[in-house]
Design a protein around this motif. Structure first.
Motif, mmCIF file in Angstrom:
data_model
loop_
_atom_site.group_PDB
_atom_site.id
_atom_site.type_symbol
_atom_site.label_atom_id
_atom_site.label_comp_id
_atom_site.label_asym_id
_atom_site.label_seq_id
_atom_site.Cartn_x
_atom_site.Cartn_y
_atom_site.Cartn_z
ATOM 1 N N ALA A 54 48.844 45.826 37.629
ATOM 2 C CA ALA A 54 48.608 44.357 38.081
ATOM 3 C C ALA A 54 46.930 44.391 37.916
ATOM 4 C CB ALA A 54 49.251 43.988 39.274
ATOM 5 N N PHE A 55 46.331 45.243 38.509
ATOM 6 C CA PHE A 55 44.825 45.285 38.469
ATOM 7 C C PHE A 55 44.229 46.425 38.199
ATOM 8 C CE2 PHE A 55 40.869 44.769 40.860
ATOM 9 C CZ PHE A 55 40.443 43.367 40.396
ATOM 10 N N GLY A 111 44.782 47.718 47.763
ATOM 11 C CA GLY A 111 43.295 48.063 48.021
ATOM 12 C C GLY A 111 42.379 47.391 47.305
ATOM 13 N N ALA A 112 42.732 46.439 46.344
ATOM 14 C CA ALA A 112 41.679 46.028 45.314
ATOM 15 C C ALA A 112 41.125 44.829 45.958
ATOM 16 C CB ALA A 112 42.844 45.262 44.124
ATOM 17 N N ASP A 149 33.242 47.598 39.888
ATOM 18 C CA ASP A 149 34.355 47.538 38.947
ATOM 19 C C ASP A 149 35.099 46.550 39.450
ATOM 20 O OD1 ASP A 149 33.148 49.393 36.994
ATOM 21 O OD2 ASP A 149 34.075 51.072 38.248
ATOM 22 N N ALA A 150 35.518 46.440 40.597
ATOM 23 C CA ALA A 150 36.434 45.566 41.335
ATOM 24 C C ALA A 150 36.072 44.236 41.121
ATOM 25 C CB ALA A 150 36.891 45.925 42.510
ATOM 26 N N MET A 151 34.783 43.879 41.490
ATOM 27 C CA MET A 151 34.247 42.682 41.317
ATOM 28 C C MET A 151 34.281 42.030 39.900
ATOM 29 S SD MET A 151 31.273 42.826 44.289
ATOM 30 C CE MET A 151 30.028 42.965 43.010
ATOM 31 N N PHE A 201 45.946 35.247 41.529
ATOM 32 C CA PHE A 201 44.808 34.513 40.992
ATOM 33 C C PHE A 201 44.508 33.475 42.360
ATOM 34 C CE2 PHE A 201 43.506 30.377 39.747
ATOM 35 C CZ PHE A 201 42.236 30.509 38.886
ATOM 36 N N LYS A 202 45.148 32.940 43.070
ATOM 37 C CA LYS A 202 44.679 32.379 44.136
ATOM 38 C C LYS A 202 44.077 33.225 45.315
ATOM 39 C CE LYS A 202 47.884 28.504 43.675
ATOM 40 N NZ LYS A 202 49.363 27.974 44.039
ATOM 41 N N ASP A 203 44.516 34.426 45.339
ATOM 42 C CA ASP A 203 44.209 35.293 46.537
ATOM 43 C C ASP A 203 42.746 35.886 45.804
ATOM 44 O OD1 ASP A 203 46.076 35.060 48.172
ATOM 45 O OD2 ASP A 203 47.219 37.005 47.139
ATOM 46 N N ILE A 204 42.693 36.361 44.640
ATOM 47 C CA ILE A 204 41.427 36.531 44.151
ATOM 48 C C ILE A 204 40.295 35.614 44.040
ATOM 49 C CG2 ILE A 204 40.247 37.599 42.074
ATOM 50 C CD1 ILE A 204 42.904 38.960 41.251
ATOM 51 N N LEU A 205 40.741 34.348 43.936
ATOM 52 C CA LEU A 205 39.834 33.259 43.604
ATOM 53 C C LEU A 205 39.229 32.989 45.290
ATOM 54 C CD1 LEU A 205 38.946 30.701 41.591
ATOM 55 C CD2 LEU A 205 40.724 29.595 42.803
#
Length: 132
Positions: free
Chosen positions: A54-55, A61-62, A72-74, A94-98
């Motif tokens: 997924a990531f 922990g992402a 790297d995560a950013m 998507f919404k969480d990462i946004l």
């Protein structure tokens, strides 16, 4: 887009195939033990692989890695927002990462890319509200 684009899209295809296998075996799981085992194996494989697919670096922990400034995560987060891979639960991601990326210590380039995605998403939301 970054180095993560192809990985994200390839992994999205794999997650989709794994999820489809669950859906294919689900209706037949009650027929006999063999069919039940096929469905159980499909579920086990999906759940076993989902986090790493997924990531990049794993979904678990992402969000913390993004907020902590893991380079790297950013970058993977911004690429995820840009290419918006489609798979089970990716819309929620998507919404969480946004939301999380807004508070992350992004580089100037990443901040510009983030703002472009954010603006496009806000325009999309506004257009949906206008048609309802």
């Amino acid at each position: 887009m970054s180095q993560y684009r192809n990985e994200l899209l390839r992994n999205a295809e794999r997650i989709t195939r794994l999820h489809q296998r669950i859906n294919e075996t689900f209706p037949f799981r009650g027929e006999n033990n063999e069919k039940l085992k096929e469905w159980e194996e499909a579920c086990r494989t999906f759940h076993q692989e989902y986090d790493k697919l997924a990531f990049p670096g794993g979904l678990e922990g992402a969000y913390e890695r993004i907020l902590d400034g893991d380079t790297d995560a950013m970058e993977a987060a911004i690429c995820f927002l840009e290419c918006r891979p489609y798979f089970f639960r990716s819309g929620y991601m998507f919404k969480d990462i946004l939301r999380i990326a807004n508070r992350a210590p992004l580089t100037p380039d990443q901040r510009t890319r983030y703002q472009k995605v954010r603006s496009a998403f806000e325009a999309y939301k506004a257009s949906r509200t206008a048609t309802e």
